[in-house]
Design a protein around this motif. Sequence first.
Motif, PDB file in Angstrom:
ATOM      1  N   CYS A 237       4.589  41.607   5.591  1.00 41.30           N
ATOM      2  CA  CYS A 237       5.945  42.147   5.432  1.00 41.30           C
ATOM      3  C   CYS A 237       6.986  41.067   5.164  1.00 41.30           C
ATOM      4  O   CYS A 237       7.934  41.288   4.428  1.00 41.30           O
ATOM      5  N   CYS A 242       4.771  43.382  10.742  1.00 44.87           N
ATOM      6  CA  CYS A 242       3.326  43.673  10.663  1.00 44.87           C
ATOM      7  C   CYS A 242       2.465  42.778  11.559  1.00 44.87           C
ATOM      8  O   CYS A 242       1.298  43.074  11.780  1.00 44.87           O
ATOM      9  N   CYS A 245       1.081  37.314  10.286  1.00 48.80           N
ATOM     10  CA  CYS A 245       1.218  35.901   9.908  1.00 48.80           C
ATOM     11  C   CYS A 245       1.137  34.979  11.119  1.00 48.80           C
ATOM     12  O   CYS A 245       1.956  34.067  11.263  1.00 48.80           O
ATOM     13  N   CYS A 258       6.698  34.182   9.577  1.00 48.18           N
ATOM     14  CA  CYS A 258       7.783  34.718   8.749  1.00 48.18           C
ATOM     15  C   CYS A 258       9.130  34.684   9.459  1.00 48.18           C
ATOM     16  O   CYS A 258      10.151  34.507   8.794  1.00 48.18           O
TER      17      CYS A 258
HETATM   18  S1  FES Z   1       4.449  38.796   7.718  1.00 48.16           S
HETATM   19 FE1  FES Z   1       4.705  40.600   8.845  1.00 48.16          FE
HETATM   20  S2  FES Z   1       5.139  39.810  10.838  1.00 48.16           S
HETATM   21 FE2  FES Z   1       5.085  38.036   9.594  1.00 48.16          FE
END
Ligand code: FES
Length: 278
Positions: A237, A242, A245, A258
């Motif tokens: 995301c 989500c 990462c 992220c």
């Molecule tokens: S890419 Fe989704 S929580 Fe980091």
Amino acid sequence: MSGAVTAASDCRSVRALHRVTLKDRKAIGSAYHVLTFESAEPIVASAGQFAMVRSETWGSAPLLPRPMSLLSAGKDPSILIKVVGEGTRRMAASAPGEPYQLLAPLGKSWSKIPAATRPVFVAGGVGVAPLLLLAEELASAGGPKPLVLYGGRTAHDLPLLDQLRAVSDVRIATEDGSAGTKGRVTVLLSAALDEVGVHNQLAKVYTCGPHAMMAAVAAMCEGRVPCEVSVETPMGCGYGVCLGCPVPKVSGGFLYACTEGPCLDATVIDWGHRKAGA
Ligand code: FES
Ligand SMILES: Cc1cc2nc3c(=O)[nH]c(=O)nc-3n(C[C@H](O)[C@H](O)[C@H](O)COP(=O)(O)OP(=O)(O)OC[C@H]3O[C@@H](n4cnc5c(N)ncnc54)[C@H](O)[C@@H]3O)c2cc1C
């Protein structure tokens, strides 16, 4: 390259889904491309921040946008891509006029370079993008000229070298010896850290590139000079929803690249190079 870069704390630096048009795609050799977009609203971002990038022509596959460091921001944001899979293959084949969506700006930018400190950048391949923007940001703010150690497998794996030379002192290394010093970029870092020690300088290393390169750079800097890395963990995301990462922390558990990164103090990350009990 137009920068339009401001401090990360700038209150206008708000995440938004920008519907943009591809203005230009410039191929650099067969594997690298610079995509420049036209955006009605300027993207206000700082070096090290990224965008989730997806063409509106992709349909249902690839489903997810791809994270890309911003090479420039403003009304003509750009990215540097290396073709590795389906998403980047499609980006590399796209033509001016193609509609794209950029969710940006995302993530934490590089931290400020401390006063009286020599910035040393270590870049590998497309990892040069967020470091070139940082060097341009420094140049336009009248800051110190960074020493950039730039490595690639061959002379063809050093995209944007001329732009980098315009704003920094560059030393290059290639694994096959086709340009600069023969060997890995860590050979250059070893020499640069020795120079810093001899001249009793304060230095800080900023690095972005393949994971193994950043792990080696982090290990060389540990206990000698501060080091910040920009991790390129796969992402779903790009904004903390989500949990796709995770990056292992040295203190145990995970951080999420992220929202807590991508620019991170290298000592926070468990690179797997410390032996148990060491
Ligand atoms: S890419 Fe989704 S929580 Fe980091
Ligand atoms: C914050 C951030 C900034 C990034 N900036 C850039 C950039 O400026 N330029 C650029 O070219 N790339 C950048 N990347 C990496 C880029 O997101 C991936 O290369 C891209 O998502 C691959 O998509 P794909 O559909 O082409 O490949 P896929 O089909 O998804 O994967 C193809 C292959 O690449 C591997 N792969 C996928 N993502 C990554 C990754 N993040 N790191 C290493 N291997 C991966 C897969 O395991 C697979 O083997 C960045 C990643 C992050 C998280």
